[in-house]
Structures are given as C-alpha cells and as structure tokens.
Design a protein around this motif. Structure first.
Motif, PDB file in Angstrom:
ATOM      1  N   VAL A  76       1.927  -7.156   3.842  1.00  0.00           N
ATOM      2  CA  VAL A  76       1.369  -5.962   3.194  1.00  0.00           C
ATOM      3  C   VAL A  76       2.285  -5.543   2.044  1.00  0.00           C
ATOM      4  O   VAL A  76       3.478  -5.844   2.042  1.00  0.00           O
ATOM      5  CB  VAL A  76       1.155  -4.803   4.193  1.00  0.00           C
ATOM      6  CG1 VAL A  76       0.204  -5.230   5.309  1.00  0.00           C
ATOM      7  CG2 VAL A  76       2.466  -4.298   4.762  1.00  0.00           C
ATOM      8  N   SER A  77       1.716  -4.852   1.069  1.00  0.00           N
ATOM      9  CA  SER A  77       2.501  -4.488  -0.116  1.00  0.00           C
ATOM     10  C   SER A  77       1.989  -3.207  -0.758  1.00  0.00           C
ATOM     11  O   SER A  77       1.912  -3.084  -1.972  1.00  0.00           O
ATOM     12  CB  SER A  77       2.469  -5.647  -1.125  1.00  0.00           C
ATOM     13  OG  SER A  77       1.122  -6.062  -1.370  1.00  0.00           O
ATOM     14  N   GLY A  78       1.625  -2.251   0.105  1.00  0.00           N
ATOM     15  CA  GLY A  78       1.184  -0.965  -0.430  1.00  0.00           C
ATOM     16  C   GLY A  78       2.363  -0.163  -0.961  1.00  0.00           C
ATOM     17  O   GLY A  78       3.510  -0.579  -0.900  1.00  0.00           O
ATOM     18  N   GLY A  79       2.060   1.015  -1.473  1.00  0.00           N
ATOM     19  CA  GLY A  79       3.100   1.906  -1.981  1.00  0.00           C
ATOM     20  C   GLY A  79       3.346   1.728  -3.455  1.00  0.00           C
ATOM     21  O   GLY A  79       2.756   0.858  -4.076  1.00  0.00           O
TER      22      GLY A  79
ATOM     23  N   HIS B  80      -3.387   7.258  -1.259  1.00  0.00           N
ATOM     24  CA  HIS B  80      -3.035   5.951  -1.815  1.00  0.00           C
ATOM     25  C   HIS B  80      -4.172   5.448  -2.685  1.00  0.00           C
ATOM     26  O   HIS B  80      -5.338   5.554  -2.314  1.00  0.00           O
ATOM     27  CB  HIS B  80      -2.764   4.950  -0.683  1.00  0.00           C
ATOM     28  CG  HIS B  80      -1.974   3.757  -1.136  1.00  0.00           C
ATOM     29  ND1 HIS B  80      -2.446   2.860  -2.068  1.00  0.00           N
ATOM     30  CD2 HIS B  80      -0.735   3.337  -0.801  1.00  0.00           C
ATOM     31  CE1 HIS B  80      -1.535   1.941  -2.277  1.00  0.00           C
ATOM     32  NE2 HIS B  80      -0.485   2.199  -1.525  1.00  0.00           N
ATOM     33  N   VAL B  92       0.697   5.984  -5.171  1.00  0.00           N
ATOM     34  CA  VAL B  92       0.756   6.652  -3.864  1.00  0.00           C
ATOM     35  C   VAL B  92       1.458   7.999  -3.997  1.00  0.00           C
ATOM     36  O   VAL B  92       2.388   8.147  -4.803  1.00  0.00           O
ATOM     37  CB  VAL B  92       1.467   5.752  -2.817  1.00  0.00           C
ATOM     38  CG1 VAL B  92       2.897   5.463  -3.208  1.00  0.00           C
ATOM     39  CG2 VAL B  92       1.417   6.343  -1.414  1.00  0.00           C
ATOM     40  N   ILE B 112       7.128   6.713   3.620  1.00  0.00           N
ATOM     41  CA  ILE B 112       6.892   5.682   2.582  1.00  0.00           C
ATOM     42  C   ILE B 112       7.461   4.333   3.030  1.00  0.00           C
ATOM     43  O   ILE B 112       6.834   3.282   2.814  1.00  0.00           O
ATOM     44  CB  ILE B 112       7.430   6.099   1.180  1.00  0.00           C
ATOM     45  CG1 ILE B 112       7.077   5.043   0.127  1.00  0.00           C
ATOM     46  CG2 ILE B 112       8.903   6.414   1.151  1.00  0.00           C
ATOM     47  CD1 ILE B 112       5.608   4.799  -0.099  1.00  0.00           C
ATOM     48  N   LEU B 115       5.060   2.983   5.604  1.00  0.00           N
ATOM     49  CA  LEU B 115       3.791   2.622   4.944  1.00  0.00           C
ATOM     50  C   LEU B 115       3.914   1.242   4.294  1.00  0.00           C
ATOM     51  O   LEU B 115       3.038   0.380   4.445  1.00  0.00           O
ATOM     52  CB  LEU B 115       3.425   3.685   3.908  1.00  0.00           C
ATOM     53  CG  LEU B 115       2.111   3.509   3.149  1.00  0.00           C
ATOM     54  CD1 LEU B 115       1.490   4.877   2.824  1.00  0.00           C
ATOM     55  CD2 LEU B 115       2.260   2.726   1.860  1.00  0.00           C
ATOM     56  N   LYS B 116       5.029   1.024   3.601  1.00  0.00           N
ATOM     57  CA  LYS B 116       5.210  -0.254   2.898  1.00  0.00           C
ATOM     58  C   LYS B 116       5.351  -1.420   3.868  1.00  0.00           C
ATOM     59  O   LYS B 116       5.091  -2.564   3.518  1.00  0.00           O
ATOM     60  CB  LYS B 116       6.455  -0.184   1.992  1.00  0.00           C
ATOM     61  CG  LYS B 116       6.226   0.668   0.757  1.00  0.00           C
ATOM     62  CD  LYS B 116       7.481   0.798  -0.081  1.00  0.00           C
ATOM     63  CE  LYS B 116       7.533  -0.195  -1.218  1.00  0.00           C
ATOM     64  NZ  LYS B 116       6.694   0.138  -2.352  1.00  0.00           N
ATOM     65  N   ILE B 121      -2.435  -2.543   3.230  1.00  0.00           N
ATOM     66  CA  ILE B 121      -2.832  -2.368   1.839  1.00  0.00           C
ATOM     67  C   ILE B 121      -2.093  -3.466   1.064  1.00  0.00           C
ATOM     68  O   ILE B 121      -0.921  -3.740   1.350  1.00  0.00           O
ATOM     69  CB  ILE B 121      -2.430  -0.970   1.309  1.00  0.00           C
ATOM     70  CG1 ILE B 121      -3.166   0.121   2.095  1.00  0.00           C
ATOM     71  CG2 ILE B 121      -2.730  -0.844  -0.186  1.00  0.00           C
ATOM     72  CD1 ILE B 121      -2.778   1.547   1.721  1.00  0.00           C
ATOM     73  N   TRP B 122      -2.807  -4.090   0.139  1.00  0.00           N
ATOM     74  CA  TRP B 122      -2.218  -5.201  -0.620  1.00  0.00           C
ATOM     75  C   TRP B 122      -2.287  -4.908  -2.109  1.00  0.00           C
ATOM     76  O   TRP B 122      -3.259  -4.333  -2.598  1.00  0.00           O
ATOM     77  CB  TRP B 122      -2.958  -6.505  -0.310  1.00  0.00           C
ATOM     78  CG  TRP B 122      -2.812  -6.893   1.110  1.00  0.00           C
ATOM     79  CD1 TRP B 122      -1.821  -7.647   1.662  1.00  0.00           C
ATOM     80  CD2 TRP B 122      -3.674  -6.509   2.204  1.00  0.00           C
ATOM     81  NE1 TRP B 122      -2.007  -7.765   3.012  1.00  0.00           N
ATOM     82  CE2 TRP B 122      -3.133  -7.077   3.381  1.00  0.00           C
ATOM     83  CE3 TRP B 122      -4.836  -5.741   2.309  1.00  0.00           C
ATOM     84  CZ2 TRP B 122      -3.721  -6.910   4.632  1.00  0.00           C
ATOM     85  CZ3 TRP B 122      -5.423  -5.564   3.557  1.00  0.00           C
ATOM     86  CH2 TRP B 122      -4.875  -6.142   4.693  1.00  0.00           C
TER      87      TRP B 122
END
Lengths: 79, 138
Positions: A76-79, B80, B92, B112, B115-116, B121-122
């Motif tokens: 994953v790579s959100g943020g 986000h 975000v 944060i 979350l990462k 989420i990609w």
C-alpha cells in the motif's frame, strides 16, 4: 472451487483484470497463494502481497468459501 | 469523519469536523504531492490514487479506534484523495483534537504512519517518461 479475486494497483496489471476468476483445488489462503504464484510468477517479485477476505487482512490458515470477497493487497502507498 | 473523495479536499472542512469544545489542541497533517522522486531521480508530473474503498474505511476506523483510546482524542477527521493530483495538491488531511497539544501531535503522527502502512490505498507516480505504482517492487 471457483473464486473471484479483486485486484488493485499493480496486481490488476499483472493479472490483466480487476475481477479475476480462478479455480482453486485447495481450501485455504495459503493454497490460493501457491496457485496465484504458479499462474502469475510476477506476483512473487512484489515487496509484499497480502490477501484480504471479506474486507480484512487474512492469515494463511484462513479457510476460503466461494462466496467470500477475496482481494489482493499489493504494497500500500496511501498518504 | 472519514472521507475518500475524487473531488479536491476542502482542508478547512476537515479541520472544522475535528473541532471540539473540550480540546485545547487541534493538530493537522496535510500530505501534498512532491515534485520529485529522489531515489529514481525523476520529476513527478502527477499522482493517481486507487483504493479498496470499503476495506480502506474499515482499516482507517481500526486505526482511529486505537488512537482514540491511546491519546483520549476528543474529535478527529480524515480525508484522503482518490483523484488525479498535480504537484502541490492535497492528497491527505488528518485532523485530531485532544485536551493538550502533546497528545494531538503524537496521535496525528500515529494515524498517518499507520495509514501509510495498513490502509489499502495505492499511489501511482506519473513521470515525464513513464509511470509506476509506488513501493510495489524492491
């Protein structure tokens, strides 16, 4: 059993689809991992690959049913 | 409040949602699109996001539940982006209110960081000469 697998990010590219059906001889997440690895060797090159069952991270020992919502979670790579 | 959106994030709305009368500190983290990928030595043109939305929301709820308990959070909001973003745009926003400032800094950082690490989420980086899913390969 026949499973439909949701793919995200790079796994959609590797498996050429967003919802991929697969025939699985075994019954567990570990069996699915082996089957995926055999059919899509590029998955082994990822930094990590988790399998989600019914919208939660699953352990290798988790037993699968045809009705489960199964998804591949590449790094994953959100943020 | 948790919001995944393909519209521009209204930072002030996220902050507003995290206000609380018993809070003396409201900490906000805003993640923005950086213009350069240092390791690859490539200029980033834009970012694209994809999420496994129902699971992403569940995972954010789990992270928030841990943080609420650990830092006695009074109110919080997380938004986000799932849009195509240009350099400088907001990816975000995390806003956390606690009684005193120290807890709000710590809770915001925890959220944060988690979350990462955990939320499905990609992010795809679009370069001038190609594109790549972030962190997919070693």
């Amino acid at each position: 059993m026949q499973l439909t697998i949701k793919t995200f990010g790079i796994t959609s590219e590797i498996m050429s689809g967003k919802n991929v059906t697969m025939e699985l001889a075994g019954t567990t997440v570990a069996d699915l991992r082996k089957a995926l690895s055999a059919k899509y060797p590029s998955l082994d090159k990822l930094n990590s690959l988790f399998i989600a069952v019914n919208r939660a991270y699953a352990e290798d020992a988790t037993t699968l049913k045809e009705t489960d919502e199964i998804a591949l979670i590449p790094p994953v790579s959100g943020g | 409040m948790i919001k995944l959106t393909d519209k521009p994030i209204d930072v002030s709305k996220v902050i507003e949602a995290a206000k609380h009368p018993t809070a003396g500190g409201l900490n906000v983290f805003i993640g923005t699109v950086r213009d350069f990928h240092k390791q690859k030595n490539k200029r980033v043109v834009r970012l694209e996001f994809e999420a496994y939305e129902p699971m992403a929301i569940t995972e954010i709820q789990k992270i928030a539940a841990v943080a609420i308990d650990r830092w006695d959070i009074k109110a919080w909001a997380i938004s986000h982006s799932l849009a195509k973003l240009n350099v400088g745009e907001v990816a975000v926003v995390i806003a956390v209110s606690t009684a005193h400032r120290k807890a709000s800094f710590e809770a915001c950082q925890f959220i944060i960081d988690q979350l990462k690490e955990k939320v499905p989420i990609w992010k795809k980086e679009i370069f001038e000469d190609g594109e790549e899913w972030v962190s997919a390969h070693p």
